[in-house]
Scaffold this motif. Structure first.
Motif, short mmCIF file in Angstrom:
data_model
loop_
_atom_site.label_atom_id
_atom_site.label_comp_id
_atom_site.label_asym_id
_atom_site.label_seq_id
_atom_site.Cartn_x
_atom_site.Cartn_y
_atom_site.Cartn_z
N SER B 92 -7.79 -13.53 3.73
CA SER B 92 -6.79 -14.56 3.97
C SER B 92 -7.33 -15.70 4.83
O SER B 92 -6.62 -16.65 5.10
CB SER B 92 -5.58 -13.94 4.67
OG SER B 92 -6.00 -13.32 5.85
N LEU B 93 -8.58 -15.59 5.24
CA LEU B 93 -9.16 -16.65 6.07
C LEU B 93 -10.26 -17.38 5.30
O LEU B 93 -10.94 -16.78 4.47
CB LEU B 93 -9.76 -16.07 7.35
CG LEU B 93 -8.82 -15.27 8.26
CD1 LEU B 93 -9.59 -14.80 9.50
CD2 LEU B 93 -7.63 -16.10 8.70
N THR B 94 -10.41 -18.66 5.61
CA THR B 94 -11.47 -19.44 4.96
C THR B 94 -12.83 -19.05 5.54
O THR B 94 -12.90 -18.30 6.51
CB THR B 94 -11.27 -20.95 5.20
OG1 THR B 94 -11.30 -21.17 6.61
CG2 THR B 94 -9.94 -21.42 4.64
N VAL B 95 -13.88 -19.57 4.91
CA VAL B 95 -15.25 -19.29 5.36
C VAL B 95 -15.40 -19.58 6.85
O VAL B 95 -15.84 -18.73 7.62
CB VAL B 95 -16.25 -20.13 4.53
CG1 VAL B 95 -17.61 -20.16 5.18
CG2 VAL B 95 -16.34 -19.57 3.12
N ILE B 96 -15.01 -20.77 7.25
CA ILE B 96 -15.23 -21.16 8.65
C ILE B 96 -14.37 -20.30 9.58
O ILE B 96 -14.82 -19.89 10.65
CB ILE B 96 -14.98 -22.68 8.85
CG1 ILE B 96 -15.37 -23.13 10.26
CG2 ILE B 96 -13.55 -23.06 8.60
CD1 ILE B 96 -16.76 -23.66 10.35
N GLU B 97 -13.15 -19.99 9.14
CA GLU B 97 -12.28 -19.15 9.98
C GLU B 97 -12.83 -17.74 10.12
O GLU B 97 -12.73 -17.12 11.18
CB GLU B 97 -10.87 -19.08 9.38
CG GLU B 97 -10.07 -20.36 9.56
CD GLU B 97 -8.78 -20.38 8.75
OE1 GLU B 97 -7.91 -21.18 9.08
OE2 GLU B 97 -8.65 -19.59 7.79
N LEU B 133 -13.44 -22.95 1.72
CA LEU B 133 -13.25 -22.03 0.60
C LEU B 133 -12.83 -20.66 1.12
O LEU B 133 -13.12 -20.29 2.26
CB LEU B 133 -14.55 -21.89 -0.20
CG LEU B 133 -15.04 -23.16 -0.91
CD1 LEU B 133 -16.25 -22.83 -1.77
CD2 LEU B 133 -13.93 -23.76 -1.77
N PHE B 134 -12.16 -19.91 0.27
CA PHE B 134 -11.80 -18.54 0.62
C PHE B 134 -12.84 -17.59 0.04
O PHE B 134 -13.51 -17.92 -0.94
CB PHE B 134 -10.40 -18.23 0.08
CG PHE B 134 -9.31 -18.88 0.87
CD1 PHE B 134 -8.81 -18.26 2.01
CD2 PHE B 134 -8.82 -20.13 0.52
CE1 PHE B 134 -7.83 -18.86 2.77
CE2 PHE B 134 -7.83 -20.74 1.28
CZ PHE B 134 -7.34 -20.11 2.41
N PRO B 135 -13.00 -16.40 0.65
CA PRO B 135 -14.02 -15.47 0.17
C PRO B 135 -13.99 -15.24 -1.34
O PRO B 135 -15.03 -15.15 -1.98
CB PRO B 135 -13.69 -14.19 0.93
CG PRO B 135 -13.09 -14.66 2.20
CD PRO B 135 -12.32 -15.90 1.85
#
Ligand SMILES: Nc1ncnc2c1ncn2[C@@H]1O[C@H](COP(=O)(O)OP(=O)(O)OP(=O)(O)O)[C@@H](O)[C@H]1O
Ligand SMILES: [Mg+2]
Lengths: 246, 254
Positions: B92-97, B133-135
């Motif tokens: 549920s988190l983006t790459v950077i998150e 982007l998301f995983p």
């Protein structure tokens, strides 16, 4: 696996869930997200069901008690009572157990089988707290609002259907819904709602958190979450009704 | 430094690993190799406390991990970076998150600082311009690399990588191997890499542990590995024709 084992593990999971959060601000922003995801996004189905059920309750009440001895306001009264006391808090919570409970179990379950919970644990994050606590707080805060909206729409749906189909006269119905109104009944309904919200989130989270295996098991957990939440809600309903109304 | 003493773990009736002793020095790349299903991932998970071993001890700087209280364990874990075999990025988190996650949880940095740190880590694994982007929108190899970036975000003292090169092309694979080696030397990390990849073993393995049937079957350096006469080890290492070629050129024998 016996029932005592599950109860014990459930209690231990709750204890971990309520341990001191690492970062309160992070937990809070998660809670707000969950309120949107689990609460606001359920508004549509709650509204739809409530309005239609209210309508059906009104029409059925009228057709079942159609006797000259019974006064005209009874239909409104009966619609109000059954909506506030039982339909909105209990039936809507059962529906939410299906929607929200399966969602929670599937989400946490797939995080478990994809090792994402392990990843949290490895970082030293309290995974139970981080994943479950915001959901508990979110549903306990937002469900009372959903249920109040449901009460309103149920009664409104009843009035609309009753008047439109001509089974009741608007003034009689409105008199019925005002007659002998006890605010305590709303309090009772909201207490039930909050308890049911706790049951739905914790039982479903428990099912998800202890999923073992792969995607098939996630599906099983998700089904179990709904079934056990429903059973627990029905039991709690009985206990709470005895404690609060008798 | 991590010391493992007599580590054993069973699932039901299956003894997955048994009586493993090992010393993992800091500042060098320690590798665990072995056939699929030999118990490598289980061993790593026992070492970080995700599985509770029923035998043996794991000592972090001389202190037994499984005897620590919850608070101490959490302290150790905050100093561990781990790459999981399946990456285990948060969906549920983006790459950077994802990369910023441990920093947000524990770091006492400003947001811009956290972003800088995350970008530095992502750049080291050559993931650029993929922040939002998301995983699920990444390839398997990219997920691996983001997983590595997340594992090194907190400057861990202990770095566990479960198959960092699986799913990567040979070139990226070397970039990742070099990165792990660099970090290990730069920060004096105690690094444990689980791998099947003989290339990485030859490239970076300074201390190699061969696990077979849940036991420590062989242990040594890569030079010793090429000259070992351990039957199972040879079967594993020289399964491919390329490695057989290496051996032939080295020893002049078949
Ligand atoms: N949670 C678990 N419950 C039961 N058995 C398990 C569990 N985890 C692993 N095993 C078993 O332990 C054995 C070793 O598994 P492990 O994942 O450590 O293998 P591995 O050496 O990492 O293999 P690979 O190289 O394929 O990743 C396998 O036979 C597996 O079936
Ligand atoms: Mg493995």
């Amino acid at each position: 696996m016996n029932i005592l084992y599950h109860i014990g593990r459930y209690v231990l999971l709750l204890r971990e869930t309520f341990a001191r959060p690492e970062r309160l601000s992070l937990y809070w922003s998660r809670t707000v997200e969950e309120m949107d995801l689990l609460g606001v996004k359920s508004l549509g189905i709650v509204a739809l069901l409530s309005a239609f059920m209210g309508a059906v309750i009104t029409i059925q009440t009228k057709t079942n008690i159609d006797s000259p001895l019974i006064q005209a306001w009874v239909v409104g009264f009966a619609t109000r009572q059954s909506t506030i006391l039982e339909f909105s808090p209990t039936v809507i919570s059962l529906i939410l157990a299906g929607k929200v409970g399966s969602n929670i179990a599937a989400e946490i379950g797939s995080m478990r089988v994809k090792e994402q919970i392990d990843a949290l644990d490895i970082m030293g994050v309290n995974s139970a707290g981080y994943l479950i606590l915001p959901k508990i707080v979110a549903t306990m805060l937002i469900n009372p609002f959903l249920i109040m909206i449901s009460m309103f729409l149920g009664i409104f749906g009843g009035w609309l259907a009753g008047v439109q189909t001509g089974v009741v006269v608007s003034d009689d119905f409105i008199m019925g819904i005002q007659l002998g109104f006890k605010p305590y009944h709303v309090v009772y309904a909201l207490i039930k709602t909050v308890v049911f919200a706790f049951i739905i989130t914790t039982v479903s989270a428990y099912q998800g958190y202890y999923t073992r295996g792969g995607t098939r098991e996630v599906g099983i957990s998700s089904t179990r979450a709904v079934v056990y939440s429903d059973v627990m809600i029905l039991l709690a309903n009985l206990v709470l009704t005895q404690a609060l109304l008798l | 430094m991590i010391v493992v003493e007599g580590l054993g773990k069973r699932f039901g009736d299956v003894q997955v690993i048994d009586g493993i002793d090992a010393v993992f020095q800091k500042g060098r790349v320690n590798q665990i190799i072995g056939r699929s299903g030999s118990g490598k991932s289980v061993m790593a998970k026992c070492m970080v406390g995700l599985h509770r071993p029923e035998k043996g001890r794991v000592l972090y700087e001389g202190r037994s991990f499984h005897d620590m209280d919850a608070e101490e364990k959490r302290g150790i874990r905050q100093r561990i970076g781990m790459l999981f075999q399946g990456s285990a990025l948060f969906d549920s988190l983006t790459v950077i998150e994802n990369v910023m996650f441990p920093l947000r949880m524990f770091g006492l940095m400003a947001k811009s600082e956290m972003e800088d740190r995350a970008h530095t880590c992502l750049k080291r694994v050559s993931i650029i311009d993929k922040d939002q982007l998301f995983p699920a929108e990444l390839s398997g190899g990219m997920q691996k690399r983001v997983g590595i970036a997340r594992a090194i975000a907190m400057n861990p003292e202990y770095l566990f990588c479960d198959e960092p090169n699986s799913g990567l092309d040979p070139q990226t694979s070397i970039v990742i191997d070099d990165l792990i080696k660099e970090i290990t030397e730069e920060f004096g990390t105690t690094t444990i890499v689980i791998t099947h990849d003989m290339n990485s073993v030859m490239e970076t393995g300074e201390h190699i542990l061969f696990i077979h049937k849940g036991r420590k079957w062989w242990e040594g350096t890569r030079e010793q590995l090429l000259r070992s006469d351990n039957k199972e080890l040879n079967e594993f290492v020289f399964a491919g024709s390329l490695m057989r070629e290496v051996k032939r050129s080295l020893t002049g024998e078949e």
